[in-house]
Design a protein around this motif. Structure first.
Motif, PDB file in Angstrom:
ATOM      1  N   ARG A  23       0.479  -1.575  -0.094  1.00  0.00           N
ATOM      2  CA  ARG A  23      -0.124  -0.224  -0.060  1.00  0.00           C
ATOM      3  C   ARG A  23       1.082   0.953   0.124  1.00  0.00           C
ATOM      4  N   MET A  24       2.292   1.167   0.876  1.00  0.00           N
ATOM      5  CA  MET A  24       2.812   2.080   0.516  1.00  0.00           C
ATOM      6  C   MET A  24       3.480   2.719  -0.907  1.00  0.00           C
ATOM      7  N   ASP A  25       3.710   2.064  -1.601  1.00  0.00           N
ATOM      8  CA  ASP A  25       4.133   2.136  -2.534  1.00  0.00           C
ATOM      9  C   ASP A  25       3.017   2.323  -4.323  1.00  0.00           C
ATOM     10  N   THR A  26       1.807   2.214  -3.729  1.00  0.00           N
ATOM     11  CA  THR A  26       0.286   2.564  -4.519  1.00  0.00           C
ATOM     12  C   THR A  26      -0.209   3.466  -4.014  1.00  0.00           C
ATOM     13  N   GLU A  27      -0.783   4.335  -2.998  1.00  0.00           N
ATOM     14  CA  GLU A  27      -1.475   5.427  -2.298  1.00  0.00           C
ATOM     15  C   GLU A  27      -0.462   6.082  -2.086  1.00  0.00           C
ATOM     16  N   PRO A  28      -1.412   7.063  -1.948  1.00  0.00           N
ATOM     17  CA  PRO A  28      -0.208   8.913  -1.426  1.00  0.00           C
ATOM     18  C   PRO A  28      -0.973   8.550   0.190  1.00  0.00           C
ATOM     19  N   LEU A  29       0.098   9.482   0.523  1.00  0.00           N
ATOM     20  CA  LEU A  29       0.607   9.716   1.840  1.00  0.00           C
ATOM     21  C   LEU A  29       0.390  10.683   2.054  1.00  0.00           C
ATOM     22  N   LEU A 149      14.834  -3.746  -1.266  1.00  0.00           N
ATOM     23  CA  LEU A 149      15.367  -4.880  -2.226  1.00  0.00           C
ATOM     24  C   LEU A 149      14.138  -5.674  -2.592  1.00  0.00           C
ATOM     25  N   HIS A 150      13.343  -5.766  -1.638  1.00  0.00           N
ATOM     26  CA  HIS A 150      11.620  -6.941  -1.768  1.00  0.00           C
ATOM     27  C   HIS A 150      10.881  -5.927  -2.333  1.00  0.00           C
ATOM     28  N   HIS A 151      11.045  -4.383  -2.876  1.00  0.00           N
ATOM     29  CA  HIS A 151      10.101  -3.570  -3.607  1.00  0.00           C
ATOM     30  C   HIS A 151      10.574  -4.332  -4.990  1.00  0.00           C
ATOM     31  N   LEU A 152      11.445  -4.391  -5.356  1.00  0.00           N
ATOM     32  CA  LEU A 152      11.705  -4.842  -6.801  1.00  0.00           C
ATOM     33  C   LEU A 152      11.417  -6.162  -7.279  1.00  0.00           C
ATOM     34  N   SER A 153      11.423  -6.691  -9.037  1.00  0.00           N
ATOM     35  CA  SER A 153      11.301  -7.627  -9.012  1.00  0.00           C
ATOM     36  C   SER A 153      12.926  -7.970  -8.824  1.00  0.00           C
ATOM     37  N   ASN A 154      12.916  -9.346  -9.649  1.00  0.00           N
ATOM     38  CA  ASN A 154      14.143 -10.097  -9.474  1.00  0.00           C
ATOM     39  C   ASN A 154      15.233  -9.282 -10.370  1.00  0.00           C
ATOM     40  N   PRO A 155      14.036  -9.288 -11.947  1.00  0.00           N
ATOM     41  CA  PRO A 155      15.430  -8.687 -12.859  1.00  0.00           C
ATOM     42  C   PRO A 155      15.751  -6.716 -12.507  1.00  0.00           C
ATOM     43  N   GLU A 156      14.794  -6.385 -11.236  1.00  0.00           N
ATOM     44  CA  GLU A 156      15.012  -4.945 -10.768  1.00  0.00           C
ATOM     45  C   GLU A 156      16.521  -5.402  -9.735  1.00  0.00           C
ATOM     46  N   LEU A 190       2.965  -8.614  15.863  1.00  0.00           N
ATOM     47  CA  LEU A 190       2.848  -7.409  15.892  1.00  0.00           C
ATOM     48  C   LEU A 190       2.435  -6.463  15.855  1.00  0.00           C
ATOM     49  N   THR A 191       2.711  -6.888  14.530  1.00  0.00           N
ATOM     50  CA  THR A 191       1.417  -4.969  14.282  1.00  0.00           C
ATOM     51  C   THR A 191       0.391  -5.131  14.901  1.00  0.00           C
ATOM     52  N   ARG A 192      -0.462  -6.247  14.911  1.00  0.00           N
ATOM     53  CA  ARG A 192      -1.962  -5.766  15.487  1.00  0.00           C
ATOM     54  C   ARG A 192      -1.774  -5.934  17.374  1.00  0.00           C
ATOM     55  N   ILE A 193      -0.902  -6.506  18.126  1.00  0.00           N
ATOM     56  CA  ILE A 193      -0.505  -6.317  18.986  1.00  0.00           C
ATOM     57  C   ILE A 193      -0.112  -4.382  19.932  1.00  0.00           C
ATOM     58  N   LEU A 194       0.771  -4.086  18.623  1.00  0.00           N
ATOM     59  CA  LEU A 194       0.955  -2.672  19.110  1.00  0.00           C
ATOM     60  C   LEU A 194      -0.323  -1.901  18.417  1.00  0.00           C
ATOM     61  N   ARG A 195      -1.364  -2.580  17.323  1.00  0.00           N
ATOM     62  CA  ARG A 195      -2.004  -1.252  17.161  1.00  0.00           C
ATOM     63  C   ARG A 195      -1.591  -0.371  15.607  1.00  0.00           C
ATOM     64  N   ALA A 196      -0.967  -0.816  15.255  1.00  0.00           N
ATOM     65  CA  ALA A 196       0.150  -0.261  13.831  1.00  0.00           C
ATOM     66  C   ALA A 196      -0.948   0.346  13.066  1.00  0.00           C
ATOM     67  N   HIS A 197      -0.264   1.898  12.356  1.00  0.00           N
ATOM     68  CA  HIS A 197      -1.599   1.790  11.217  1.00  0.00           C
ATOM     69  C   HIS A 197      -1.636   0.933  10.425  1.00  0.00           C
ATOM     70  N   PRO A 198      -3.789   0.822   9.733  1.00  0.00           N
ATOM     71  CA  PRO A 198      -3.703   0.074   9.193  1.00  0.00           C
ATOM     72  C   PRO A 198      -2.912  -1.077   8.017  1.00  0.00           C
ATOM     73  N   ILE A 199      -2.372   0.330   7.393  1.00  0.00           N
ATOM     74  CA  ILE A 199      -1.236   0.092   6.645  1.00  0.00           C
ATOM     75  C   ILE A 199       0.492  -0.854   6.459  1.00  0.00           C
ATOM     76  N   VAL A 200       0.817  -0.189   7.471  1.00  0.00           N
ATOM     77  CA  VAL A 200       1.871  -0.836   7.716  1.00  0.00           C
ATOM     78  C   VAL A 200       0.922  -2.572   8.199  1.00  0.00           C
ATOM     79  N   GLN A 201      -0.266  -2.626   9.231  1.00  0.00           N
ATOM     80  CA  GLN A 201      -0.589  -3.935   9.107  1.00  0.00           C
ATOM     81  C   GLN A 201      -0.795  -4.718   8.154  1.00  0.00           C
ATOM     82  N   ASN A 202      -0.958  -3.867   6.816  1.00  0.00           N
ATOM     83  CA  ASN A 202      -1.044  -4.779   6.455  1.00  0.00           C
ATOM     84  C   ASN A 202       0.140  -5.261   5.346  1.00  0.00           C
TER      85      ASN A 202
END
Length: 246
Positions: A23-29, A149-156, A190-202
């Motif tokens: 979501r951080m890559d696709t949604e305006p913040l 790196l995990h945001h990238l495809s293998n060729p990238e 952990l993200t749910r125990i800490l009640r992280a932002h929904p974007i972080v939970q996703n």
């Protein structure tokens, strides 16, 4: 039959990278959302070994530096620039002169990072895409990334490794996640125990599914033609893909 018996449940759950957009890559913040998310990610990096993974490798490299030497870094996908800030603080203590260029494509994230780095004149932030960054007149000493790196495809990934090799004189440290069911379950809870932002939970559990195994990272380094890069495992389900040319 024997090979099937020794396969672990974790390799069966996530046998391949998900390569799903976060979501951080696709949604305006907006500003407040960016601050809340990046503050949470900074805490994750600090508590779960992200900063330590990079610094432990860098400390080994520093044994070959000269006292008072200027060391230049480029940090791909710098986010809040927490890794550059940690490097600068450490270099200040030891008397090295650090200069860091942090690269991120998200305008809101770069603006947050600039505020976070107001007491760090050694750090410069630039909003751009890594593949559009031109070869500099003076090479950097090291290229860095953390959770990029995990945001990238293998060729990238291969392209970024080759680019990093080309614009550095010494080497690189790429820090990222280990893909496993255990890591996914841990960060999901952990993200749910800490009640992280929904974007972080996703995004946090999805990041694990988008991440790598040791063999995959080693194969990407080979495909990039960079045999000096080695994979090491660190606390908090982290890998570093790192090495020096000398």
């Amino acid at each position: 039959y024997g090979r099937d018996r020794i396969r672990t449940p974790m390799s069966l759950v996530f046998p391949e990278r998900a390569l799903a957009p976060e979501r951080m890559d696709t949604e305006p913040l907006d500003g407040p959302t960016t601050e809340r998310i990046l503050s949470a990610l900074e805490n994750v990096n600090a508590w779960l070994g992200g900063v330590h993974a990079t610094m432990s490798v860098l400390k080994g490299f520093s044994k070959r530096w000269q006292a008072g030497e200027r060391i230049r870094f480029i940090d791909w996908g710098t986010g809040s620039a927490d890794i550059p800030r940690a490097i600068v603080r450490w270099c200040r203590r030891l008397g090295f002169r650090a200069e860091v260029l942090g690269i991120d494509q998200n305008r809101a994230i770069v603006e947050y990072a600039r505020r976070a780095c107001r007491d760090y004149p050694e750090i410069t932030l630039l909003q751009t895409v890594a593949k559009d960054f031109p070869d500099p007149h003076e090479p950097f000493d090291y290229a860095l990334s953390s959770l990029c790196l995990h945001h990238l495809s293998n060729p990238e990934v291969i392209q970024l490794l080759a680019h990093s090799h080309r614009i550095t004189s010494r080497g690189m440290i790429m820090n990222d996640l280990k893909r496993s069911a255990r890591a996914w379950a841990w960060i999901w809870g952990l993200t749910r125990i800490l009640r992280a932002h929904p974007i972080v939970q996703n995004d946090a559990p999805l990041s694990v599914r988008n991440a790598f195994t040791k063999k995959e990272l080693e194969a990407l380094a080979r495909e990039a033609g960079l045999p000096y890069l080695k994979v090491a495992t660190h606390f908090g389900y982290r890998f570093t893909l790192a090495g020096e040319k000398i």
